[in-house]
Design an enzyme around this catalytic site. Structure first.
Site, PDB file in Angstrom:
ATOM      1  N   HIS A 126       0.880  -1.185   0.000  1.00 17.31           N
ATOM      2  CA  HIS A 126       0.000   0.000   0.000  1.00 17.31           C
ATOM      3  C   HIS A 126       0.915   1.232   0.000  1.00 17.31           C
ATOM      4  O   HIS A 126       2.033   1.180   0.519  1.00 17.31           O
ATOM      5  CB  HIS A 126      -0.834  -0.056   1.280  1.00 17.31           C
ATOM      6  CG  HIS A 126      -1.892   0.990   1.422  1.00 17.31           C
ATOM      7  ND1 HIS A 126      -1.616   2.279   1.801  1.00 17.31           N
ATOM      8  CD2 HIS A 126      -3.243   0.928   1.264  1.00 17.31           C
ATOM      9  CE1 HIS A 126      -2.748   2.967   1.874  1.00 17.31           C
ATOM     10  NE2 HIS A 126      -3.751   2.171   1.548  1.00 17.31           N
ATOM     11  N   ASP A 204       3.301  -4.233   8.073  1.00 13.32           N
ATOM     12  CA  ASP A 204       2.059  -3.479   7.921  1.00 13.32           C
ATOM     13  C   ASP A 204       0.919  -4.486   8.128  1.00 13.32           C
ATOM     14  O   ASP A 204       0.628  -5.304   7.257  1.00 13.32           O
ATOM     15  CB  ASP A 204       2.037  -2.866   6.513  1.00 13.32           C
ATOM     16  CG  ASP A 204       0.686  -2.240   6.176  1.00 13.32           C
ATOM     17  OD1 ASP A 204      -0.279  -2.428   6.937  1.00 13.32           O
ATOM     18  OD2 ASP A 204       0.608  -1.583   5.125  1.00 13.32           O
ATOM     19  N   GLN A 207      -4.268  -5.178   6.983  1.00  9.49           N
ATOM     20  CA  GLN A 207      -5.248  -6.113   6.414  1.00  9.49           C
ATOM     21  C   GLN A 207      -5.203  -7.491   7.068  1.00  9.49           C
ATOM     22  O   GLN A 207      -5.848  -8.422   6.586  1.00  9.49           O
ATOM     23  CB  GLN A 207      -5.018  -6.267   4.900  1.00  9.49           C
ATOM     24  CG  GLN A 207      -5.246  -5.006   4.110  1.00  9.49           C
ATOM     25  CD  GLN A 207      -6.701  -4.508   4.167  1.00  9.49           C
ATOM     26  OE1 GLN A 207      -7.633  -5.258   4.518  1.00  9.49           O
ATOM     27  NE2 GLN A 207      -6.904  -3.246   3.860  1.00  9.49           N
ATOM     28  N   LYS A 230     -10.143  -0.660  10.808  1.00  9.14           N
ATOM     29  CA  LYS A 230     -10.307  -1.865   9.986  1.00  9.14           C
ATOM     30  C   LYS A 230     -10.605  -3.086  10.857  1.00  9.14           C
ATOM     31  O   LYS A 230     -10.755  -4.198  10.359  1.00  9.14           O
ATOM     32  CB  LYS A 230      -9.048  -2.097   9.150  1.00  9.14           C
ATOM     33  CG  LYS A 230      -8.824  -1.007   8.089  1.00  9.14           C
ATOM     34  CD  LYS A 230      -7.653  -1.352   7.217  1.00  9.14           C
ATOM     35  CE  LYS A 230      -7.104  -0.156   6.456  1.00  9.14           C
ATOM     36  NZ  LYS A 230      -7.889   0.238   5.291  1.00  9.14           N
ATOM     37  N   CYS A 368      -4.855   2.388  -3.559  1.00  9.20           N
ATOM     38  CA  CYS A 368      -3.605   2.911  -2.968  1.00  9.20           C
ATOM     39  C   CYS A 368      -2.457   1.931  -3.160  1.00  9.20           C
ATOM     40  O   CYS A 368      -1.590   1.789  -2.290  1.00  9.20           O
ATOM     41  CB  CYS A 368      -3.778   3.253  -1.483  1.00  9.20           C
ATOM     42  SG  CYS A 368      -4.969   4.537  -1.186  1.00  9.20           S
TER      43      CYS A 368
HETATM   44  C1  LIG Z   1      -2.254  -2.810   3.547  1.00  7.64           C
HETATM   45  C2  LIG Z   1      -2.627  -1.432   4.031  1.00  7.64           C
HETATM   46  N1  LIG Z   1      -1.691  -0.667   4.612  1.00  7.64           N
HETATM   47  C3  LIG Z   1      -1.971   0.555   5.072  1.00  7.64           C
HETATM   48  C4  LIG Z   1      -3.221   1.100   4.948  1.00  7.64           C
HETATM   49  C5  LIG Z   1      -3.471   2.480   5.451  1.00  7.64           C
HETATM   50  O1  LIG Z   1      -4.334   2.450   6.551  1.00  7.64           O
HETATM   51  P1  LIG Z   1      -4.851   3.813   7.196  1.00  7.64           P
HETATM   52  O2  LIG Z   1      -5.436   4.614   6.065  1.00  7.64           O
HETATM   53  O3  LIG Z   1      -5.860   3.361   8.187  1.00  7.64           O
HETATM   54  O4  LIG Z   1      -3.674   4.485   7.818  1.00  7.64           O
HETATM   55  C6  LIG Z   1      -4.223   0.356   4.329  1.00  7.64           C
HETATM   56  C7  LIG Z   1      -5.577   0.933   4.137  1.00  7.64           C
HETATM   57  O5  LIG Z   1      -6.312   0.595   3.262  1.00  7.64           O
HETATM   58  C8  LIG Z   1      -3.914  -0.945   3.858  1.00  7.64           C
HETATM   59  O6  LIG Z   1      -4.837  -1.694   3.252  1.00  7.64           O
END
Ligand SMILES: Cc1ncc(COP(=O)(O)O)c(C=O)c1O
Length: 410
Positions: A126, A204, A207, A230, A368
């Site tokens: 992401h 990270d 998900q 999430k 993203c």
């Molecule tokens: C794999 C992953 N990393 C990071 C993020 C970013 O999360 P946040 O917008 O809650 O900071 C997302 C959000 O969709 C994601 O799917």
């Protein structure tokens, strides 16, 4: 003894799931990778906090401030238990995954990286796990390198080994589960590989944490980042888990109230972690909501949630495999409940809009993850993402609507 997973009962905990969509069709919410819905227990916890305990934390000597501080710190202890951190001191509250990763980039990487050092990332990340590293390497003359993928969407582990063997990698930063391909990466193995090469590992977990048990001690990771929203908690609250000795050696990133020990006009000394990294008034009600979400998920059991979403993902994949013109993106064997696909002859946005007319909420675009879509040679995909409350009937409604759309445009 196996206790049957009671989806109807879980669904009854989420008020929004009974709303209608476009005036006459029930909502089928399949955009859980973007954000999850909130159970009554979380709504109640936030409501109760504002009605009965609201005050600022760590500051006042009055009863309410003590109650608010206890509610905030108790949420931290719950989160520590949820991911099996050794101590609450390893849990830093942030606004979300993005802020957690930026915190490591600015506080750790900016002070530790030297010209020529490498941050090793992957093509499936992401943007939240790409852009902060590009920013910090531009400022330090270090480099970001990216691990390519296997044709099925799994990480190329030989390429990881080769990159680590070169000896310049300081940090391996990788997603636990891809928000497009659904690929679940072998984190324990990657942690072993990174440590053997003298590098840290950041994961990270955005998900993963809502769908499977996460044990940071067993995974042996140095940093683990995730977002409350999430995993059934409110927006605006997130977590950075950091190994205690690493956090203790890290300078603060943002300065302000609550993160200091002493301030004089000549300079300041800083509080111990986690407070050192929580400048200013934190998202107190968000943390309370996250604590309630942790209680809620723990009450169901993360093993049970994992079994349920895995079974439902397999069911969704089987349905989609049967629809001519629909192509699922990503076939790695270990996967999160995320299913991205294309429909022959249709732009992803048009597919999503047509599904929306049938009450089905999915996401379309690059999610993203633009570098991943470039790698796949696709401008956009449609993504259906499931959660612990998704029912088989919802998957049937979604797949039948998709079949009709794909048929008309074939
Ligand atoms: C794999 C992953 N990393 C990071 C993020 C970013 O999360 P946040 O917008 O809650 O900071 C997302 C959000 O969709 C994601 O799917």
């Amino acid at each position: 003894m196996t206790i049957a997973y009671d989806t109807a009962r879980v669904r009854a905990d989420f008020p929004i799931l009974s709303r209608v969509h476009h005036a006459d069709v029930p909502l089928v919410y399949l955009d859980n990778a973007a954000t999850s819905q909130k159970p009554q227990a979380v709504l109640d916890a936030v409501d109760h906090f504002y009605r009965h305990d609201n005050a600022n934390v760590h500051r006042g000597l009055h009863l309410l401030s003590e109650a608010a501080t206890e509610a905030y710190e108790s949420a931290r202890r719950k989160v520590a238990g949820f991911i099996n951190a050794r101590s609450w001191r390893e849990i830093v509250f942030t606004r979300g995954t993005t802020e957690s990763i930026n915190l490591v980039a600015q506080a750790w990487a900016r002070t530790h990286l030297r010209p020529g050092d490498i941050i090793l990332s992957t093509v499936m990340e992401h943007h939240a796990n790409i852009v902060p590293w590009q920013m910090v390497t531009a400022a330090t003359s270090a480099e970001v390198h990216y691990i390519p993928l296997e044709p099925d969407g799994a990480l190329d582990l030989d390429a990881v080994k080769q990159a680590l063997d070169a000896g310049r990698v300081r940090l391996l930063t990788v997603t636990h589960a891809s928000n497009v391909l659904g690929t679940v990466n072998p984190i324990r193995k990657l942690a072993q590989m990174a440590h053997a090469a003298g590098a840290f590992i950041l994961v990270d977990g955005a998900q993963a944490v809502a769908h499977q048990p996460v044990d940071v001690a067993a995974l042996d990771v140095d940093f683990y980042a995730f977002s409350g929203h999430k995993m059934c908690a409110p927006t605006g609250i997130g977590v950075l888990y950091g190994r205690r000795e690493i956090l203790e050696a890290m300078p603060p990133w943002m300065g302000g109230g609550d993160m200091i020990e002493q301030v004089t006009l000549a300079g300041s000394t800083y509080a111990a972690p986690p407070n050192r990294f929580e400048a200013g008034t934190p998202p107190i009600a968000g943390a309370v909501g996250l604590g309630a979400a942790v209680d809620y998920l723990t009450g169901i059991g993360m093993e049970a949630v994992h079994a349920r979403v895995s079974e439902l993902t397999a069911y969704t994949l089987a349905w989609l495999a049967d629809i001519p013109g629909v192509q699922v993106i990503g076939r790695a064997p270990h996967r999160a409940p995320v299913v991205a696909f294309t429909v022959k002859g249709l732009h992803a946005h048009d597919t999503a809009q047509m599904l929306d007319l049938s009450g089905i909420a999915v996401r379309a675009g690059h999610h993203c993850a633009m570098p991943l879509h470039t790698d796949l040679g696709l401008p956009a995909t449609v993504r259906a993402s499931l959660a612990l409350y998704t029912s088989r009937a919802e998957i049937d409604t979604f797949a039948r609507a998709l079949r009709d759309i794909a048929h008309v445009h074939a």
